[in-house]
Design a protein around this motif. Structure first.
Motif, PDB file in Angstrom:
ATOM      1  N   GLY A 215       0.771  -1.306   0.140  1.00 33.47           N
ATOM      2  CA  GLY A 215      -0.156  -0.057   0.089  1.00 33.47           C
ATOM      3  C   GLY A 215       0.825   1.146  -0.066  1.00 33.47           C
ATOM      4  O   GLY A 215       0.685   2.366  -0.832  1.00 33.47           O
ATOM      5  N   GLU A 216       1.842   1.084   0.767  1.00 31.25           N
ATOM      6  CA  GLU A 216       2.845   2.392   0.793  1.00 31.25           C
ATOM      7  C   GLU A 216       3.620   2.710  -0.216  1.00 31.25           C
ATOM      8  O   GLU A 216       3.708   3.797  -0.963  1.00 31.25           O
ATOM      9  CB  GLU A 216       3.811   2.144   1.911  1.00 31.25           C
ATOM     10  N   LEU A 217       3.873   1.420  -1.141  1.00 37.50           N
ATOM     11  CA  LEU A 217       4.643   1.719  -2.414  1.00 37.50           C
ATOM     12  C   LEU A 217       3.739   2.274  -3.524  1.00 37.50           C
ATOM     13  O   LEU A 217       4.103   3.071  -4.431  1.00 37.50           O
ATOM     14  CB  LEU A 217       5.219   0.276  -2.931  1.00 37.50           C
ATOM     15  N   ARG A 218       2.490   1.743  -3.495  1.00 34.42           N
ATOM     16  CA  ARG A 218       1.478   2.282  -4.389  1.00 34.42           C
ATOM     17  C   ARG A 218       1.355   3.592  -4.260  1.00 34.42           C
ATOM     18  O   ARG A 218       1.104   4.429  -5.242  1.00 34.42           O
ATOM     19  CB  ARG A 218       0.456   1.313  -4.321  1.00 34.42           C
ATOM     20  N   ALA A 219       1.163   4.135  -2.918  1.00 40.98           N
ATOM     21  CA  ALA A 219       0.829   5.637  -2.584  1.00 40.98           C
ATOM     22  C   ALA A 219       1.979   6.236  -3.025  1.00 40.98           C
ATOM     23  O   ALA A 219       1.929   7.257  -3.550  1.00 40.98           O
ATOM     24  CB  ALA A 219       0.384   5.686  -1.362  1.00 40.98           C
ATOM     25  N   TRP A 220       3.270   5.848  -2.943  1.00 42.82           N
ATOM     26  CA  TRP A 220       4.273   6.607  -3.231  1.00 42.82           C
ATOM     27  C   TRP A 220       4.593   6.548  -4.755  1.00 42.82           C
ATOM     28  O   TRP A 220       4.975   7.985  -5.101  1.00 42.82           O
ATOM     29  CB  TRP A 220       5.614   5.651  -2.662  1.00 42.82           C
ATOM     30  N   HIS A 221       4.216   5.894  -5.448  1.00 39.55           N
ATOM     31  CA  HIS A 221       4.327   5.995  -6.955  1.00 39.55           C
ATOM     32  C   HIS A 221       3.188   6.226  -7.586  1.00 39.55           C
ATOM     33  O   HIS A 221       3.254   6.290  -8.986  1.00 39.55           O
ATOM     34  CB  HIS A 221       5.004   4.548  -7.605  1.00 39.55           C
ATOM     35  N   ALA A 222       2.132   6.657  -6.721  1.00 43.23           N
ATOM     36  CA  ALA A 222       0.852   7.190  -7.509  1.00 43.23           C
ATOM     37  C   ALA A 222       1.127   8.677  -8.210  1.00 43.23           C
ATOM     38  O   ALA A 222       1.770   9.126  -7.769  1.00 43.23           O
ATOM     39  CB  ALA A 222      -0.391   7.124  -6.338  1.00 43.23           C
ATOM     40  N   PRO A 223       0.324   8.701  -9.257  1.00 43.56           N
ATOM     41  CA  PRO A 223       0.651  10.255  -9.740  1.00 43.56           C
ATOM     42  C   PRO A 223       0.201  11.072  -8.808  1.00 43.56           C
ATOM     43  O   PRO A 223      -0.856  11.042  -7.762  1.00 43.56           O
ATOM     44  CB  PRO A 223      -0.425  10.159 -11.170  1.00 43.56           C
ATOM     45  N   ALA A 224       0.821  12.598  -8.892  1.00 42.24           N
ATOM     46  CA  ALA A 224       0.329  13.293  -7.978  1.00 42.24           C
ATOM     47  C   ALA A 224      -0.949  14.089  -8.177  1.00 42.24           C
ATOM     48  O   ALA A 224      -1.412  13.974  -9.555  1.00 42.24           O
ATOM     49  CB  ALA A 224       1.345  14.597  -8.239  1.00 42.24           C
TER      50      ALA A 224
END
Length: 225
Positions: free
Chosen positions: A207-216
């Motif tokens: 979940g943290e990796l997805r949030a980190w790499h999600a578009p701004a």
């Protein structure tokens, strides 16, 4: 047990949160000490588990390893970004999942084979582990109501005490009944606890990796931006 700590209440999937300012040196010292104690107990309990045929000791060794890895991630994460914590947690979760499945499968085979472990040696090693956890817990007693750092280590030590007490009860059951099922039962419970914590670690890390790499977002405030 420590598995719970290392996957949930003791700092979630990413290890223990780091302090700020002058407390950082003390934080590092505490984590190094806790990691050393639990790493040593992992080696002792795993070796004794093979020597005695005790699956509860092997599962307890896995519990010690889970705590040591949690402290190690917390120590490594001081001053690092969230993405690094997520990757470290992902690696930790995968390692604990593999080892937890191995202990669970070995426990099932040992139960099928009717293995009866050496109860006196089980008791001695469990007492040693209990002393190690109690020493860490006593040292960090004052931090149990503090911030996430010391409170996390306190909870891991406290839960480790419960795991060692369970191994002691298993040894007593093996001694009095002359059967291996108390050892297998405790091993299964500890392994299931560590596996549950490992899955929680993996979920949070992903979940943290997805949030980190999600578009701004529209405000440009994405985590990886």
């Amino acid at each position: 047990m420590a598995g719970n700590c290392c996957g949930g209440s003791c700092g979630g999937g990413g290890g223990i949160g780091s302090p700020n300012g002058a407390r950082q040196a003390d934080y590092r010292r505490v984590l190094r000490m806790a990691m050393l104690v639990h790493g040593l107990m992992f080696a002792i309990a795993m070796t004794a588990g093979f020597e005695t045929g005790s699956m509860a000791l092997r599962a307890n060794a896995l519990d010690f390893l889970a705590s040591a890895m949690n402290y190690g991630v917390g120590l490594w994460m001081v001053g690092r970004a969230l993405e690094g914590r997520a990757w470290a947690s992902l690696a930790k979760g995968l390692a604990l999942t593999v080892l937890g499945l191995w202990v669970a499968a070995s426990t099932a085979w040992s139960a099928y084979a009717g293995t009866v472990p050496d109860a006196p040696v089980m008791s001695l090693v469990a007492l040693l582990g209990l002393g190690a956890n109690l020493s860490v817990a006593a040292l960090l007693f004052a931090g149990r109501r503090g911030g996430p750092t010391l409170r996390a280590v306190w909870l891991c030590a406290r839960n480790g005490v419960l795991a060692n007490a369970a191994v002691l009860m298993a040894a007593a059951g093996v001694w009095t009944m002359g059967q291996g099922w108390p050892d297998h039962l405790v091993a299964a419970v500890i392994a299931a606890t560590v596996l549950s914590a490992a899955l929680a670690v993996l979920r949070q890390a992903v979940g943290e990796l997805r949030a980190w790499h999600a578009p701004a977002g529209p405000t440009g405030s994405g985590m990886g931006s």
